[in-house]
Design an enzyme around this catalytic site. Structure first.
Site, PDB file in Angstrom:
ATOM      1  CB  THR A 145      -1.654  -0.171   0.951  1.00  0.00           C
ATOM      2  OG1 THR A 145      -1.923  -1.347   1.271  1.00  0.00           O
ATOM      3  CG2 THR A 145      -1.715   1.128   1.130  1.00  0.00           C
ATOM      4  CB  VAL A 146       3.065   2.520   2.529  1.00  0.00           C
ATOM      5  CG1 VAL A 146       4.265   3.720   2.786  1.00  0.00           C
ATOM      6  CG2 VAL A 146       2.140   2.771   3.194  1.00  0.00           C
ATOM      7  CE  LYS A 197       1.516   0.759  12.439  1.00  0.00           C
ATOM      8  NZ  LYS A 197       0.348   1.791  11.655  1.00  0.00           N
ATOM      9  CD  GLU A 201       6.271  13.607  10.528  1.00  0.00           C
ATOM     10  OE1 GLU A 201       7.688  14.266  10.063  1.00  0.00           O
ATOM     11  OE2 GLU A 201       5.214  13.301  10.924  1.00  0.00           O
ATOM     12  CB  ILE A 253      -0.690  14.238  11.339  1.00  0.00           C
ATOM     13  CG1 ILE A 253      -1.417  14.076  11.146  1.00  0.00           C
ATOM     14  CG2 ILE A 253      -0.402  15.750  11.901  1.00  0.00           C
ATOM     15  CD1 ILE A 253      -2.705  14.051  11.889  1.00  0.00           C
ATOM     16  N   GLY A 268     -10.682  -2.184   4.395  1.00  0.00           N
ATOM     17  CA  GLY A 268      -9.620  -2.565   4.491  1.00  0.00           C
ATOM     18  C   GLY A 268      -8.544  -1.594   5.640  1.00  0.00           C
ATOM     19  CG  ASP A 320      -1.517   1.431  14.605  1.00  0.00           C
ATOM     20  OD1 ASP A 320      -0.642   1.037  14.402  1.00  0.00           O
ATOM     21  OD2 ASP A 320      -2.018   2.445  15.272  1.00  0.00           O
ATOM     22  CE  LYS A 334      -0.041   4.819  14.095  1.00  0.00           C
ATOM     23  NZ  LYS A 334      -1.432   4.413  13.982  1.00  0.00           N
ATOM     24  N   GLY A 356      -3.717   5.489   5.017  1.00  0.00           N
ATOM     25  CA  GLY A 356      -3.660   5.446   3.781  1.00  0.00           C
ATOM     26  C   GLY A 356      -2.928   5.562   2.873  1.00  0.00           C
TER      27      GLY A 356
END
Ligand code: NDP
Ligand code: HSE
Length: 438
Positions: free
Chosen positions: A16-17, A108, A132, A139, A190, A204, A208, A307
């Site tokens: 995805t990323v 993370k 980041e 963000i 998803g 999760d 973070k 996303g």
């Protein structure tokens, strides 16, 4: 001075990323090179399945199923770790750092579990890690803390760091549907991680929070020393009670620092957030973080926490920073190191609470509950009661004034043993910002 031939980038993981990063780096290459102050080359990529169909075109000779070959390739300057997981990702990241490469990661879990070791390895090898995208997706909170707010100390940081939980809680509140029904939709969309516990049990968000705490306070807080709860036990009824009291329920990460007594506290727990507070109105998959700096005051950051595009946006900002650093020979600043900072104990942490009890509906029960709280030094702020299904039971919801976590733990231990209680008490913290360390 820019590197001859350009900075060479290797992307490990084109899911995805990774595909988003590849696509946007290609599409905006000329303007990104202006920002970077030099050329870059999307040189290589690693995937697990070479034959899988992808949304980006990668020349066959640039593609490998051996991520280590990229980590050890002397021609690669920046390794972008987007494979996820902690075992192979750790090996690949360590190999790249040992080879003196710059690593950009969105992972993370990897940083939370192995950050201390990885940052030390980077220092030993003159290498650098950029991360980041590891917190709150699009963000730019890492840059805000490292750069924009550098002069500040941070007594209070809190945030909504898990989009999946925020989506579920928002829809439960708006539509009055059960947790299970909305979770099913979140799966179909998803949103939910393959290991659902990461989202639903708070891990999760905790990963973070650990990264933010490291940046803000220079200490890696061990996950096992952090109170971490998810949203599985939050009922529709809690959401409705909260609404009656003027609150929304959000899964909130909290990082408190007491500069006077020298300790720090981090937690992830569902909390009652006042409906008129900014974070009370951050809904759906959005993330938000409120940072209070002693000099700047409060600033709030809201955006997409996950996303393809939002996360790629963060990864690419790191790649451009990393490229500029390599081209111009600048050393990024060292993060703070306050490894000796003490963790706050439950008696140091002051909160106010929402307490839901299922009790036998008989004379004197409310007084007995109030008596236990009073004996532990806890003052009740409000009481609501509703009969529960005509089985001689009642649901009792109390909110308290500020007390310590230790006092509440002692009260809960006594309430659990009380003969009139039908189930163990359910607690939510109230984010009214009376919470503090002392
Ligand atoms: P995906 O599962 O979509 O992609 C993982 C990629 O890594 C795939 O291309 C996979 O190959 C490749 N890969 C996995 N293991 C190996 C291996 N041993 N060797 C070679 N390639 C391998 O993950 P995401 O893109 O969603 O996430 C990537 C990272 O970004 C994770 O750390 C995640 O936590 C983080 N992140 C993700 C966000 C999101 O919205 N998805 C948001 C913020 C952070 P193949 O495609 O062949 O299976
Ligand atoms: N599972 C995470 C979330 C993805 O829901 O926020 C982004 O880290």
């Amino acid at each position: 001075m820019s590197k001859a031939g350009g900075i060479r980038i290797g992307v490990v993981g084109l899911g995805t990323v990774g595909q988003g990063v590849w696509k946007h780096l290609r599409a905006r290459q000329p303007e990104l090179e202006l920002h970077m102050g030099g050329k870059f080359v999307l040189a290589r990529a690693a995937v697990r399945h070479l034959d899988k169909k992808r949304s980006v075109r990668i020349p066959a000779k640039a593609l490998t199923d051996d991520p280590m070959s990229i980590a050890c390739d002397p021609e690669i300057d920046i390794l972008c770790e987007l494979m996820g997981g902690t075992r192979e990702a750790l090996a690949v990241t360590k190999a790249a750092l040992k080879a003196g490469k710059t690593v950009v990661t969105a992972n993370k879990a990897l940083l939370c579990e192995h950050g201390e070791e990885l940052f030390a390895l980077a220092r030993q090898n003159g290498a650098h890690i950029y991360f980041e995208a590891s917190v709150a997706g699009g963000i730019p909170i890492i840059k805000a803390l490292r750069e924009g707010l550098v002069v500040n100390h941070f007594p209070l940081i809190y945030g909504i760091l898990n989009g999946t939980c925020n989506y579920i809680l928002t829809r439960m509140e708006r539509e009055g549907q059960s947790f299970e029904a909305i979770l099913e939709d979140a799966r179909k969309l998803g949103y939910v991680e393959a290991d659902e516990s990461l989202d639903l049990d708070g891990w999760d968000a905790a990963h973070k929070a650990v990264i933010i705490a490291y940046l803000a306070h220079g200490k890696w807080i061990p996950l096992k020393k952090m109170p971490v709860e998810g949203i599985r036990d939050v009922t529709l009824e809690d959401i409705q009670w909260a609404q009656r009291l003027g609150f929304k329920i959000k899964l909130l990460a909290l990082i408190l620092r007491d500069f006077k007594n020298g300790h720090v506290f981090a937690s992830v727990q569902p909390a009652l957030v006042p409906g008129d507070m900014v974070l009370g109105n951050v809904d759906g998959v959005f993330n938000a973080i409120s940072v209070t700096g002693d000099i700047v005051g409060e600033s709030v950051y809201i955006g997409r926490g996950a996303g393809q595009d939002a996360t790629a946006s963060a990864v690419i900002s790191d790649i451009i920073d990393a490229g500029t650093t390599i081209s111009h020979g600048i050393r990024p600043e060292e993060p703070l190191n306050c490894a000796d900072l003490k963790l706050a104990k439950p008696e140091d942490v002051y909160r106010s609470f929402y307490v839901r009890l299922s009790v036998k509906d008989r004379p004197g029960v409310l007084a007995e509950v109030a008596g236990i709280l009073a004996e532990e030094g806890i003052s009740i702020e409000s009481v609501l009661q509703r009969p529960n299904g005509g089985q001689g039971l009642a649901n009792l919801v109390l909110t308290t004034h500020v007390c310590t976590e230790a006092a509440m733990a002692a009260a809960v231990a006594r309430l659990k043993r009380h003969k009139s209680l039908n189930r163990k008490p359910f607690l939510l913290r109230i984010a009214d910002f009376a919470q503090r360390l002392g």
